[in-house]
Design a protein around this motif. Structure first.
Motif, PDB file in Angstrom:
ATOM      1  N   ASN A  38       0.831  -1.211   0.000  1.00  0.00           N
ATOM      2  CA  ASN A  38       0.000   0.000   0.000  1.00  0.00           C
ATOM      3  C   ASN A  38       0.862   1.257   0.000  1.00  0.00           C
ATOM      4  O   ASN A  38       0.544   2.235  -0.679  1.00  0.00           O
ATOM      5  CB  ASN A  38      -0.928  -0.002   1.211  1.00  0.00           C
ATOM      6  N   GLU A  39       1.945   1.223   0.770  1.00  0.00           N
ATOM      7  CA  GLU A  39       2.826   2.390   0.848  1.00  0.00           C
ATOM      8  C   GLU A  39       3.434   2.676  -0.523  1.00  0.00           C
ATOM      9  O   GLU A  39       3.554   3.831  -0.934  1.00  0.00           O
ATOM     10  CB  GLU A  39       3.955   2.173   1.879  1.00  0.00           C
ATOM     11  N   GLU A  40       3.799   1.613  -1.226  1.00  0.00           N
ATOM     12  CA  GLU A  40       4.372   1.803  -2.560  1.00  0.00           C
ATOM     13  C   GLU A  40       3.346   2.388  -3.536  1.00  0.00           C
ATOM     14  O   GLU A  40       3.672   3.218  -4.381  1.00  0.00           O
ATOM     15  CB  GLU A  40       4.925   0.470  -3.095  1.00  0.00           C
ATOM     16  N   ILE A  41       2.106   1.940  -3.390  1.00  0.00           N
ATOM     17  CA  ILE A  41       1.055   2.468  -4.278  1.00  0.00           C
ATOM     18  C   ILE A  41       0.847   3.957  -4.014  1.00  0.00           C
ATOM     19  O   ILE A  41       0.812   4.772  -4.946  1.00  0.00           O
ATOM     20  CB  ILE A  41      -0.267   1.687  -4.094  1.00  0.00           C
ATOM     21  N   ILE A  42       0.749   4.319  -2.724  1.00  0.00           N
ATOM     22  CA  ILE A  42       0.571   5.734  -2.363  1.00  0.00           C
ATOM     23  C   ILE A  42       1.744   6.558  -2.902  1.00  0.00           C
ATOM     24  O   ILE A  42       1.544   7.640  -3.485  1.00  0.00           O
ATOM     25  CB  ILE A  42       0.484   5.900  -0.822  1.00  0.00           C
ATOM     26  N   ALA A  43       2.958   6.032  -2.739  1.00  0.00           N
ATOM     27  CA  ALA A  43       4.140   6.755  -3.217  1.00  0.00           C
ATOM     28  C   ALA A  43       4.101   6.901  -4.730  1.00  0.00           C
ATOM     29  O   ALA A  43       4.426   7.964  -5.283  1.00  0.00           O
ATOM     30  CB  ALA A  43       5.407   6.027  -2.778  1.00  0.00           C
ATOM     31  N   ALA A  44       3.662   5.840  -5.405  1.00  0.00           N
ATOM     32  CA  ALA A  44       3.598   5.886  -6.869  1.00  0.00           C
ATOM     33  C   ALA A  44       2.565   6.902  -7.338  1.00  0.00           C
ATOM     34  O   ALA A  44       2.752   7.568  -8.364  1.00  0.00           O
ATOM     35  CB  ALA A  44       3.275   4.505  -7.416  1.00  0.00           C
ATOM     36  N   ILE A  45       1.475   7.018  -6.576  1.00  0.00           N
ATOM     37  CA  ILE A  45       0.440   8.002  -6.943  1.00  0.00           C
ATOM     38  C   ILE A  45       0.991   9.410  -6.767  1.00  0.00           C
ATOM     39  O   ILE A  45       0.803  10.281  -7.604  1.00  0.00           O
ATOM     40  CB  ILE A  45      -0.843   7.771  -6.107  1.00  0.00           C
ATOM     41  N   LYS A  46       1.727   9.598  -5.675  1.00  0.00           N
ATOM     42  CA  LYS A  46       2.349  10.908  -5.470  1.00  0.00           C
ATOM     43  C   LYS A  46       3.346  11.195  -6.592  1.00  0.00           C
ATOM     44  O   LYS A  46       3.347  12.289  -7.176  1.00  0.00           O
ATOM     45  CB  LYS A  46       3.049  10.959  -4.121  1.00  0.00           C
ATOM     46  N   GLU A  47       4.148  10.196  -6.932  1.00  0.00           N
ATOM     47  CA  GLU A  47       5.164  10.391  -7.973  1.00  0.00           C
ATOM     48  C   GLU A  47       4.561  10.409  -9.368  1.00  0.00           C
ATOM     49  O   GLU A  47       5.264  10.582 -10.356  1.00  0.00           O
ATOM     50  CB  GLU A  47       6.253   9.314  -7.854  1.00  0.00           C
ATOM     51  N   GLY A  48       3.243  10.192  -9.442  1.00  0.00           N
ATOM     52  CA  GLY A  48       2.558  10.332 -10.728  1.00  0.00           C
ATOM     53  C   GLY A  48       1.995  11.730 -10.888  1.00  0.00           C
ATOM     54  O   GLY A  48       1.409  12.067 -11.917  1.00  0.00           O
ATOM     55  N   GLY A  49       2.140  12.529  -9.826  1.00  0.00           N
ATOM     56  CA  GLY A  49       1.623  13.904  -9.901  1.00  0.00           C
ATOM     57  C   GLY A  49       0.110  13.981  -9.929  1.00  0.00           C
ATOM     58  O   GLY A  49      -0.464  14.928 -10.465  1.00  0.00           O
ATOM     59  N   ILE A  50      -0.531  12.953  -9.346  1.00  0.00           N
ATOM     60  CA  ILE A  50      -1.999  12.896  -9.457  1.00  0.00           C
ATOM     61  C   ILE A  50      -2.667  13.832  -8.448  1.00  0.00           C
ATOM     62  O   ILE A  50      -2.374  13.798  -7.256  1.00  0.00           O
ATOM     63  CB  ILE A  50      -2.521  11.467  -9.192  1.00  0.00           C
TER      64      ILE A  50
END
Lengths: 450, 326
Positions: free
Chosen positions: A123-135
């Motif tokens: 879950n932490e990786e998903i949240i980080a990926a969403i942040k790093e997607g600029g969403i």
């Protein structure tokens, strides 16, 4: 299927016929054109540039870093050379320091981007990926999505709602996305569901889009814990609070966020962008944009690169067929007007409505006749005519006591008023005054404490 | 600026078609059935009085606004409605100057002195009628029977009030009362025409059903509980609805925007209050009819009613929390 709704609201003519059957068309920025990336494209702290003038950047490369918890990074949507960092106008009317990139037309993709398999991510990786997607919230508010998806510990989330109401007249970008990229929406939603395994995912769509309801119902019929809810077409059904009310029957308490009633609400394109960022490895660099109104030569739905100017887009799609009398950034109920096309599109840009003089006609204000229509239609249960009177009397305390600060500025009162009073605008202005007064009081209290 | 004629303005950029003028036009349309029946029953004299009344109201408004250097707003048609309503509230035997005086009083004293449209705290037409009734009581109660001969006649309410067994037998039938074949003011006699107009207003969303329905229901129920004559209580209660000004009052006067509650609960209280006072005056009061005064009295209560019946806001906090926040 049962049609869900909320109390009160209005029925403006929907104007969607102009563009609802126009498939999304990709419009790339012109070669050698300049694109602008304002540092403030979201709610929260502005970003800081991490590129310098002269740098060569590629599609999907991060050019500005998020500063602070509530913030979201910005990515180049083209390949080219950074030529300047200077203030630029956004469609919302604000001037924001912007990274200027000259497009070399090659659309070279940044090497550091790779698709990921969300099922193998924590879950932490998903949240980080969403942040790093600029969403950020693409419905218009621009709230950083990773913050929304990580509610405070102890918050129980049992509903993930996709705001697919698109209740603003004229706009059809979400509708086209649902029809053309419905699979991505369902998959993106599954990514979010992984974060909240117990939550039911509901896609709320107004019943004036029956084909979108049918299409998505078909797509998610075998997906566990996911369904489509048909909503009565009524403005402002796309208001977060009213979507929650219609789907779950719960009322977000005054001054609270959706998480307080166990809900998370995200726009259609936000969910699809989550999918793009994770499953395709491409951060938020494009946006679906409706150009419409009686003065637009080619009304339609366009996939544009974030950062391109509205002028660039309009030049490529034929501009105007009649002199525009009003340019609206967003929907006609809540979108601000623009005075120039030299404005950079940002993450939250959803539409340009070009009104002819006839469509832009503003009726003259007259005395309130106390017909009560504003009270009958206010989705927040306020009494707009009384708030307006209190404002004219400069009764600031009375305004707060009559719940003026709960106004969501949807404009239903001004829309329905037969005396054509600018009720919503007066309340919006007074909210700003009250907000400034509170900020000043808080600052004074802080200074006194020291 | 790229385009010289561009407008910068506040949201929303689309507006509904309804306007003050369109609403007033609908009220006038809704009053047409009763107006036509009134003219048919009471003759060309009634038509003249109606025209004089409307013209006086409009002229009074225009002259007042000119003198006080305000924008002249007669095109919103609200003065036409006031003039028309006032004419419907006077007997056809009235002299030509009576509606002039009444309309001018209604517009200047009840409406303009308080700030014009939307600001009047009592119904202007009713204020005009009340003024005429206390200034010229004989002229205002010189009822004539329908027809060309203008034979003087007592209204059914007056007969009921008197309660004389000999005259009671001369009460018109329920059908005559419903069709307006009775003595009374120009626009109040034909209950059926008024109901048609009232339903039109409700169907068009101009007025809510609450005030008229609750008003009429209250009159009906109280008339059942406080029977005056006859053996059939239900028949008598229906009869009470068909006579006097209650239909005109319930649909067209008690629903005046400026002088009636805005909140749904408040509108129910308004209907209830008007109904109770009407029946009390009819049964126990000194006047045969209580509609005008019941509405005027309730008009005065409107600010208070509105204050205590505010709608609950979306996401309202429990009372205790609200108090803590404040």
């Amino acid at each position: 299927m049962q049609t869900l709704t909320f109390k009160r609201g209005v029925h403006p003519p929907d104007g969607k016929a102009l563009t609802k059957d126009a498939p999304i068309k990709v419009i790339l920025p012109k070669e050698d054109s300049e694109l602008f990336f304002p540092m403030s494209q979201h709610i929260g702290a502005p970003c800081e540039p991490i590129v310098a003038v002269g740098d060569y950047v590629k599609v999907g490369q991060k050019i500005a870093e998020a500063k602070g918890f509530v913030s979201s990074p910005i990515f180049s949507s083209i390949s080219g050379t950074v030529t300047d960092i200077r203030p630029m106008l956004t469609p919302g009317g604000a001037m924001s320091p912007s990274i200027v990139i000259k497009n070399d037309g090659k659309m070279e993709k940044y090497e550091g981007l790779a698709p990921k398999d969300y099922t193998k991510m924590t879950n932490e990786e998903i949240i980080a990926a969403i942040k790093e997607g600029g969403i950020v919230g693409l419905g218009g508010a621009g709230f950083p999505t990773q913050v929304k998806l990580a509610p405070p510990p102890g918050t129980k989330i049992d509903h993930i709602l996709v705001n697919a109401a698109e209740c603003e007249p004229y706009l059809t970008c979400d509708y086209r996305l649902m029809l053309e990229q419905g699979e991505k929406l369902v998959k993106g939603l599954q990514i979010v569901q992984k974060l909240f395994p117990d939550a039911k995912a509901v896609i709320g769509i107004e019943d004036n889009k029956p084909d979108a309801i049918a299409h998505l119902s078909e797509l998610c019929k075998d997906v566990p814990n996911m369904e489509v809810a048909a909503l009565k077409a009524k403005f402002p059904q796309g208001s977060e609070k009213h979507l929650i009310k219609a789907v779950t029957g719960r009322e977000v308490p005054s001054g609270a966020l959706p998480a307080a009633v166990g809900c998370i609400v995200d726009n259609v394109d936000t969910i699809i962008s989550i999918y793009n960022a994770i499953a395709e490895g491409m951060p938020l660099v494009r946006r679906i944009f409706t150009v419409t109104g009686g003065a637009a030569a080619n009304p339609g739905n366009y996939e544009i690169r974030i950062g391109m100017t509205i002028k660039d887009l309009m030049d490529q799609i034929g501009g105007f067929k009649a002199d525009p009398a009003k340019l609206i950034a967003g929907g006609p109920m809540m979108g601000p007007t623009m005075y120039t096309l030299d404005a950079a599109t940002v993450k939250t840009s959803s539409a340009l409505i070009c009104f002819t003089a006839e469509e832009a006609f503003i009726p003259e204000e007259s005395n309130c006749i106390r017909c009560g229509k504003c009270v009958e239609h206010c989705p927040m249960g306020l009494m707009p005519f009384m708030l307006n009177r209190l404002i004219l009397q400069k009764n600031d305390d009375g305004f707060v006591k009559e719940h003026g600060m709960d106004c969501i500025e949807c404009g239903s009162c001004s829309y329905i008023c037969p005396a054509k009073r600018q009720l919503a605008q007066s309340i919006r202005a007074q909210k700003k005054i009250e907000g400034a007064r509170r900020a000043a009081a808080a600052a004074a209290a802080k200074a006194a404490a020291k | 600026m790229d385009y010289p004629n561009i407008t910068i303005s506040a949201t929303p950029h689309v507006r509904s078609k309804d306007s003050t003028q369109s609403i007033m036009r609908d009220v006038i349309i809704a009053l047409m059935p009763a107006t036509i029946v009134g003219v048919y029953r009471f003759g060309i004299k009634a038509l003249l009085l109606i025209i004089i009344s409307i013209a006086s109201a409009v002229i009074a408004e225009a002259v007042y606004q000119k003198i006080t250097k305000q924008k002249v707003t007669i095109s919103d048609l609200s003065a036409v409605v006031t003039g028309l309503l006032l004419a419907m509230n006077i007997p056809s035997s009235a002299p030509w100057w009576l509606p002039m005086v009444g309309s001018a009083f209604a517009i200047i004293f009840a409406k303009q002195l308080f700030g014009g449209i939307g600001q009047n705290f009592i119904n202007p037409a009713l204020a005009g009628r009340a003024f005429l009734l206390c200034s010229y009581p004989t002229l205002m109660t010189a009822w004539v029977a329908p027809g060309p001969d203008a034979i003087s006649v007592a209204t059914p309410l007056a007969i009921l009030k008197e309660g004389n067994p000999e005259t009671l037998s001369s009460l018109p039938s329920l059908l005559d009362a419903a069709m307006g074949n009775i003595g009374g003011c120009i626009g109040e006699t034909c209950a059926i025409a008024l109901i048609i107009g009232g339903l039109y207003l409700i169907a068009k969303g101009i007025i809510s059903w609450r005030i008229p329905v609750v008003y009429l229901a209250t009159v009906f129920v109280l008339s059942l509980l406080l029977p005056r004559e006859g053996s059939n209580a239900v028949y008598d209660a229906v009869y009470e609805l068909m006579i006097g000004g209650v239909m005109l009052g319930a649909f067209f006067m008690a629903t005046d925007y400026a002088s009636s509650p805005i909140t749904p609960k408040g509108q129910i209280i308004m209907g209830l209050g008007c109904g109770i006072i009407t029946v009390l005056i009819r049964v126990y009061g000194g006047y045969p009819e209580g509609v005008s005064y019941s509405i005027l009295i309730m008009n005065l209560c409107v600010p208070l009613i509105d204050r205590f019946t505010k709608p609950t806001i979306f996401g309202a906090l429990p009372k205790a929390k609200e108090a803590k926040k404040a």
